[in-house]
Write a protein that holds these residues in place. Structure first.
Motif, PDB file in Angstrom:
ATOM      1  N   GLN A  62       0.829  -1.208   0.000  1.00 24.03           N
ATOM      2  CA  GLN A  62       0.000   0.000   0.000  1.00 24.03           C
ATOM      3  C   GLN A  62       0.865   1.261   0.000  1.00 24.03           C
ATOM      4  OE1 GLN A  62      -2.136  -1.013   3.572  1.00 24.03           O
ATOM      5  NE2 GLN A  62      -3.995  -1.625   2.438  1.00 24.03           N
ATOM      6  N   ALA A  63       1.980   1.213   0.740  1.00 22.29           N
ATOM      7  CA  ALA A  63       2.879   2.365   0.760  1.00 22.29           C
ATOM      8  C   ALA A  63       3.487   2.596  -0.611  1.00 22.29           C
ATOM      9  CB  ALA A  63       3.978   2.144   1.797  1.00 22.29           C
ATOM     10  N   LEU A  64       3.861   1.510  -1.331  1.00 22.22           N
ATOM     11  CA  LEU A  64       4.419   1.658  -2.678  1.00 22.22           C
ATOM     12  C   LEU A  64       3.386   2.259  -3.620  1.00 22.22           C
ATOM     13  CD1 LEU A  64       6.733   1.174  -4.649  1.00 22.22           C
ATOM     14  CD2 LEU A  64       5.860  -1.166  -4.994  1.00 22.22           C
ATOM     15  N   ALA A  65       2.141   1.830  -3.469  1.00 23.93           N
ATOM     16  CA  ALA A  65       1.084   2.392  -4.312  1.00 23.93           C
ATOM     17  C   ALA A  65       0.918   3.883  -4.034  1.00 23.93           C
ATOM     18  CB  ALA A  65      -0.228   1.645  -4.067  1.00 23.93           C
ATOM     19  N   GLU A  66       0.969   4.275  -2.773  1.00 30.20           N
ATOM     20  CA  GLU A  66       0.869   5.693  -2.433  1.00 30.20           C
ATOM     21  C   GLU A  66       2.058   6.482  -2.996  1.00 30.20           C
ATOM     22  OE1 GLU A  66      -1.544   7.331  -1.013  1.00 30.20           O
ATOM     23  OE2 GLU A  66      -2.784   5.574  -0.599  1.00 30.20           O
ATOM     24  N   TYR A  67       3.244   5.872  -2.991  1.00 28.67           N
ATOM     25  CA  TYR A  67       4.422   6.547  -3.552  1.00 28.67           C
ATOM     26  C   TYR A  67       4.221   6.796  -5.045  1.00 28.67           C
ATOM     27  CZ  TYR A  67       9.246   7.312  -5.026  1.00 28.67           C
ATOM     28  OH  TYR A  67      10.393   7.839  -5.591  1.00 28.67           O
ATOM     29  N   ARG A  68       3.721   5.781  -5.758  1.00 25.96           N
ATOM     30  CA  ARG A  68       3.517   5.921  -7.205  1.00 25.96           C
ATOM     31  C   ARG A  68       2.411   6.925  -7.517  1.00 25.96           C
ATOM     32  NH1 ARG A  68       4.102  -0.583  -8.514  1.00 25.96           N
ATOM     33  NH2 ARG A  68       6.412  -0.595  -8.506  1.00 25.96           N
ATOM     34  N   ARG A  69       1.469   7.099  -6.580  1.00 25.09           N
ATOM     35  CA  ARG A  69       0.419   8.101  -6.792  1.00 25.09           C
ATOM     36  C   ARG A  69       0.907   9.504  -6.433  1.00 25.09           C
ATOM     37  NH1 ARG A  69      -3.332   4.031  -5.003  1.00 25.09           N
ATOM     38  NH2 ARG A  69      -3.125   4.719  -2.836  1.00 25.09           N
ATOM     39  N   GLY A  70       2.127   9.632  -5.867  1.00 25.75           N
ATOM     40  CA  GLY A  70       2.670  10.952  -5.514  1.00 25.75           C
ATOM     41  C   GLY A  70       2.196  11.470  -4.174  1.00 25.75           C
ATOM     42  N   SER A  71       1.813  10.562  -3.255  1.00 28.51           N
ATOM     43  CA  SER A  71       1.311  10.991  -1.944  1.00 28.51           C
ATOM     44  C   SER A  71       2.436  11.396  -0.986  1.00 28.51           C
ATOM     45  CB  SER A  71       0.485   9.864  -1.311  1.00 28.51           C
ATOM     46  OG  SER A  71      -0.618   9.522  -2.142  1.00 28.51           O
ATOM     47  N   GLY A 164      23.896   2.288 -13.005  1.00 31.05           N
ATOM     48  CA  GLY A 164      22.698   2.541 -13.795  1.00 31.05           C
ATOM     49  C   GLY A 164      21.434   2.010 -13.179  1.00 31.05           C
ATOM     50  N   GLN A 165      21.536   1.174 -12.198  1.00 26.71           N
ATOM     51  CA  GLN A 165      20.353   0.594 -11.562  1.00 26.71           C
ATOM     52  C   GLN A 165      19.756   1.599 -10.572  1.00 26.71           C
ATOM     53  OE1 GLN A 165      21.058  -2.959  -9.251  1.00 26.71           O
ATOM     54  NE2 GLN A 165      18.983  -3.742  -9.679  1.00 26.71           N
ATOM     55  N   GLN A 166      18.403   1.679 -10.500  1.00 28.06           N
ATOM     56  CA  GLN A 166      17.712   2.583  -9.583  1.00 28.06           C
ATOM     57  C   GLN A 166      16.863   1.765  -8.620  1.00 28.06           C
ATOM     58  OE1 GLN A 166      15.780   5.909 -11.400  1.00 28.06           O
ATOM     59  NE2 GLN A 166      14.721   6.536  -9.517  1.00 28.06           N
ATOM     60  N   CYS A 167      16.962   2.142  -7.340  1.00 28.91           N
ATOM     61  CA  CYS A 167      16.256   1.396  -6.294  1.00 28.91           C
ATOM     62  C   CYS A 167      15.421   2.351  -5.448  1.00 28.91           C
ATOM     63  CB  CYS A 167      17.235   0.649  -5.392  1.00 28.91           C
ATOM     64  SG  CYS A 167      18.255  -0.582  -6.252  1.00 28.91           S
ATOM     65  N   LEU A 168      14.429   1.765  -4.788  1.00 26.75           N
ATOM     66  CA  LEU A 168      13.570   2.520  -3.874  1.00 26.75           C
ATOM     67  C   LEU A 168      13.500   1.768  -2.549  1.00 26.75           C
ATOM     68  CD1 LEU A 168      11.502   4.812  -3.275  1.00 26.75           C
ATOM     69  CD2 LEU A 168       9.728   3.220  -4.108  1.00 26.75           C
ATOM     70  N   ALA A 169      13.829   2.467  -1.445  1.00 27.31           N
ATOM     71  CA  ALA A 169      13.712   1.892  -0.099  1.00 27.31           C
ATOM     72  C   ALA A 169      12.514   2.533   0.581  1.00 27.31           C
ATOM     73  CB  ALA A 169      14.978   2.135   0.710  1.00 27.31           C
ATOM     74  N   LEU A 170      11.621   1.705   1.101  1.00 29.92           N
ATOM     75  CA  LEU A 170      10.477   2.167   1.882  1.00 29.92           C
ATOM     76  C   LEU A 170      10.714   1.792   3.349  1.00 29.92           C
ATOM     77  CD1 LEU A 170       7.519   1.204  -0.484  1.00 29.92           C
ATOM     78  CD2 LEU A 170       8.411   3.488  -0.023  1.00 29.92           C
ATOM     79  N   ILE A 171      10.694   2.791   4.218  1.00 31.04           N
ATOM     80  CA  ILE A 171      11.033   2.603   5.629  1.00 31.04           C
ATOM     81  C   ILE A 171       9.811   2.948   6.463  1.00 31.04           C
ATOM     82  CG2 ILE A 171      12.602   3.293   7.487  1.00 31.04           C
ATOM     83  CD1 ILE A 171      14.504   4.257   5.203  1.00 31.04           C
ATOM     84  N   ASN A 172       9.357   1.996   7.257  1.00 30.91           N
ATOM     85  CA  ASN A 172       8.175   2.168   8.094  1.00 30.91           C
ATOM     86  C   ASN A 172       8.621   2.402   9.546  1.00 30.91           C
ATOM     87  OD1 ASN A 172       5.188   0.196   8.868  1.00 30.91           O
ATOM     88  ND2 ASN A 172       5.490   2.371   8.813  1.00 30.91           N
ATOM     89  N   VAL A 173       8.255   3.588  10.124  1.00 27.40           N
ATOM     90  CA  VAL A 173       8.641   3.940  11.487  1.00 27.40           C
ATOM     91  C   VAL A 173       7.418   4.485  12.221  1.00 27.40           C
ATOM     92  CG1 VAL A 173      11.057   4.428  10.898  1.00 27.40           C
ATOM     93  CG2 VAL A 173       9.360   6.254  10.759  1.00 27.40           C
ATOM     94  N   ALA A 174       7.617   4.824  13.495  1.00 27.76           N
ATOM     95  CA  ALA A 174       6.532   5.414  14.282  1.00 27.76           C
ATOM     96  C   ALA A 174       6.276   6.848  13.829  1.00 27.76           C
ATOM     97  CB  ALA A 174       6.875   5.387  15.764  1.00 27.76           C
ATOM     98  N   SER A 175       5.076   7.353  14.124  1.00 22.31           N
ATOM     99  CA  SER A 175       4.695   8.692  13.663  1.00 22.31           C
ATOM    100  C   SER A 175       5.531   9.795  14.293  1.00 22.31           C
ATOM    101  CB  SER A 175       3.210   8.937  13.952  1.00 22.31           C
ATOM    102  OG  SER A 175       2.953   8.794  15.345  1.00 22.31           O
ATOM    103  N   ASN A 176       6.151   9.518  15.430  1.00 21.74           N
ATOM    104  CA  ASN A 176       6.973  10.554  16.063  1.00 21.74           C
ATOM    105  C   ASN A 176       8.465  10.347  15.827  1.00 21.74           C
ATOM    106  OD1 ASN A 176       7.279   8.300  17.610  1.00 21.74           O
ATOM    107  ND2 ASN A 176       6.694   9.247  19.559  1.00 21.74           N
TER     108      ASN A 176
END
Length: 649
Positions: A62-71, A164-176
């Motif tokens: 879901q986070a990746l989908a939000e990233y692709r939507r520009g959220s 030439g390779q491009q990567c995306l790291a998604l990091i999930n942490v607490a809101s604070n």
């Protein structure tokens, strides 16, 4: 003025640091380029941030989908709630290997995430649109284990990225959480963080030593308030690193928080009690227990707040309020000059204000966690310098006071030694005079005995020839014999009576000479003992030998100074009527039985370290030189000794 200037300079420094940090922390989401042989540190400003509504969490897909939507937005986002932990914040970090650097060998990298975490972050990686995988470190291989934590940083598994390779790291942490991010070569992250933490630990130990040094110096100089200030400062400096080290070394998050809460409560109580002790007179803490106990235990409800309700904001506000009270105690009660005291208080107050501003509830929400730690370290450094200044000045002043006290004691001992030497010389002269008088008396007794025998024979011969002598010759012979007997009788006077006769023939001199000599002998000693010595001036004259009179007066004054427990000793002379010298004190006084007992040679008081000869010597002098000693005393009112000089005026 000095305190105001110091406070303005300190505040300007803190605001400048905050401004620079804020400017450097402005985020602009972009792709981070990974270069061969180099690590990319502090790339969090290139990341995007997504903060989900309260009560809403999402998974990596879901986070990746939000990233692709520009959220995701470039601004650093944080939401401080009273919840210990949630998973409402996602950070997206896009990076690529620089293909223009040459070569096609893959590069091994790890992602480092810096912050103080209740729960370790969840990290997911996808490259060139491939499948997403979780890469937070758990093992180095099928059989090797790997600890994910490097003190302030956690690290991911290593991964390969080709030019030439491009990567995306998604990091999930607490809101604070607002972590620092970096893409490190393998090995760089661990080594750098070990060095950084060792430096930070050394910095904390230095601040602890400053506070303990202040406490030890104050203990040795018997200043309890300053000692408490030193201990409270050390506890506060230790508490400032509590979040870092408890989350690093505690077995789990709840144990780490319990340790942090304990140190926070200890700091609050320590600073609050320093304030109470500093202002105990104004707060009337000498009142009965019903007033002292509630006031002393006023912060006790915070224990419930810490361990039951887990309300962090309440604890923080109590903490900063206690720090304000501590700064107030330093500014108004620290035992140094007013200007230096105000300067230290201004520095501490400014540090408290700056620390509040960088809290996540205020300006801290714009910074990463480690940036806030950096600012706090700068604030602690400023307070450490202020307290170090107090320690140095306090140590120098203590040394100066000690040297001054030593010099005063040496001077007092010198005066006492000189007075003792003068008394010893006078005593030796007196002994020599007594010995000479004894020898002269013995010689006169022998001469009287030798002369008397012929006179007796002559008198008998005249008596036997009375009938054969003419009346005129008999009269002249009887007169001659009587004259010889009278001359012999002059040599038969008792030795003690001879002293009184000698006193009559002594030349007159002002008694003020005796008073001045007494003032010179005992003035400085009385000041050292904290006793007021008052000696009158008198123009009256006496014929009593000066040596005998000064010995009598000095013995009485010495007794009053050392054994009467008095606050005032006075020496006065009667200006009218019978001639007397009075030595009075306002000490403990004596009963009639004690007074009679002390007249005996060798008798002394229970607390006396003397030989009990003072009054006996004065009585001997009085008998020898024809004056009287009278004593008057009342318990709790003092004692008066009268030297009645009688006719020696």
């Amino acid at each position: 003025m000095g305190a105001n200037r110091a406070f303005r300079a300190f505040l300007t420094l803190i605001l400048a640091i905050i401004a620079l940090t804020f400017i450097s922390g402005v985020s602009h989401a972009r792709v981070v380029m990974v270069e061969p042989g180099r690590s990319a540190e502090q790339v969090e400003k290139a990341a995007g941030n997504l903060l989900l509504p309260r009560g809403v969490e999402s998974d990596a897909k879901q986070a990746l989908a939000e990233y692709r939507r520009g959220s995701f937005v470039p601004e650093i986002l944080a939401d401080d709630t009273e919840a210990l932990h949630d998973w409402r914040k996602w950070i997206a970090l896009s990076f690529a290997a620089n293909e223009s650097a040459g070569g096609d060998e893959p590069m091994r990298r790890v992602i480092g995430i810096g912050g103080i975490f209740v729960e370790l972050p969840r990290v997911f990686l996808t490259c060139d649109g491939g499948p997403m995988k979780e890469i937070l470190a758990s093992q180095t291989g099928p059989e090797g284990t790997l600890e994910a934590r490097y003190f302030t940083y956690v690290r991911t598994r290593s991964f390969a990225i080709t030019p030439g390779q491009q990567c995306l790291a998604l990091i999930n942490v607490a809101s604070n959480d607002t972590p620092n991010l970096g893409i490190f070569r393998e090995g760089d992250l661990g080594n750098n963080q070990v060095v950084a933490v060792l430096l930070k630990a050394g910095f904390t130990v230095t601040l602890l030593i400053i506070g303990l040094a202040l406490a030890i110096v104050s203990y040795l100089t018997n200043r309890p308030l300053t000692m408490l200030m030193g201990f409270a400062y050390s506890i506060t400096m230790l508490q400032n690193d509590a979040s870092l080290f408890t989350t690093t070394f505690a077995a789990d998050a709840m144990q780490g928080r319990a340790i942090w809460e304990g140190l926070m409560l200890l700091t609050i109580f320590a600073c609050y009690w320093v304030f109470l002790f500093a202002f105990r007179a104004e707060l009337r803490l000498t009142r009965p227990v019903w007033w002292r106990v509630p006031l002393t235990l006023l912060p006790l409800p915070l224990v419930y707040v810490a361990y039951v309700s887990n309300s962090t904001p309440d604890l923080l506000w109590a903490f900063y309020l206690a720090l304000f009270l501590y700064a107030l105690a330093v500014a108004l009660r620290f035992d140094v000059s007013r200007r230096l005291r105000y300067t230290a208080g201004a520095i501490l107050t400014g540090a408290v204000v700056a620390a509040i501003l960088v809290e996540p509830y205020y300006l801290g929400r714009f910074f990463t966690d480690l940036t806030i730690e950096y600012v706090r370290d700068v604030i602690r450094l400023a307070t450490g310098l202020g307290m170090l200044l107090l320690v140095v000045v306090d140590t120098l002043r203590t040394r100066s006071d000690r040297d001054k006290l030593t010099a005063e004691r040496i001077a007092a001992l010198q005066v006492q030694a000189e007075a003792s030497q003068r008394l010893l010389d006078a005593e030796r002269e007196y002994v020599r005079a007594r010995e000479a008088a004894s020898r002269r008396k013995a010689q006169l007794d022998a001469a009287r005995h030798d002369i008397r025998q012929p006179i007796v024979g002559l008198k008998n011969a005249v008596a036997s020839e009375t009938e054969n002598l003419s009346p005129d010759l008999l009269s002249r012979l009887n007169q001659a014999v009587a004259t010889l007997e009278q001359m012999t009788g002059a040599y038969s006077a008792d030795g003690e009576t001879s002293n009184a006769v000698a006193a009559k023939n002594e030349g007159e001199y002002p008694v003020n000479l005796i008073l001045q000599a007494t003032r010179d002998m005992f003035g400085k000693e009385a000041s050292r003992l904290g006793i007021v010595l008052q000696i009158d001036h008198s123009d009256r004259k006496t014929r009593i030998p000066a040596l005998a009179l000064i010995r009598a007066v000095s013995n009485l004054v010495a007794n009053a100074l050392h054994h009467a427990k008095a606050s005032k000793v006075s020496v006065t002379v009667s200006e009218e009527g019978p001639f007397s010298i009075m030595v009075s004190d306002d000490g403990a006084g004596l009963t009639k039985d004690q007074l009679e007992r002390l007249r005996l040679r060798g008798a002394k008081g229970e607390d006396s370290s003397g030989e009990g000869l003072g009054l006996a010597i004065v009585q001997d002098l009085a008998r020898s030189h024809g004056f009287d000693l009278a004593l008057e005393s009342q318990p709790e009112k003092g004692t008066t000794a009268h030297l009645r000089l009688g006719e020696h005026i």
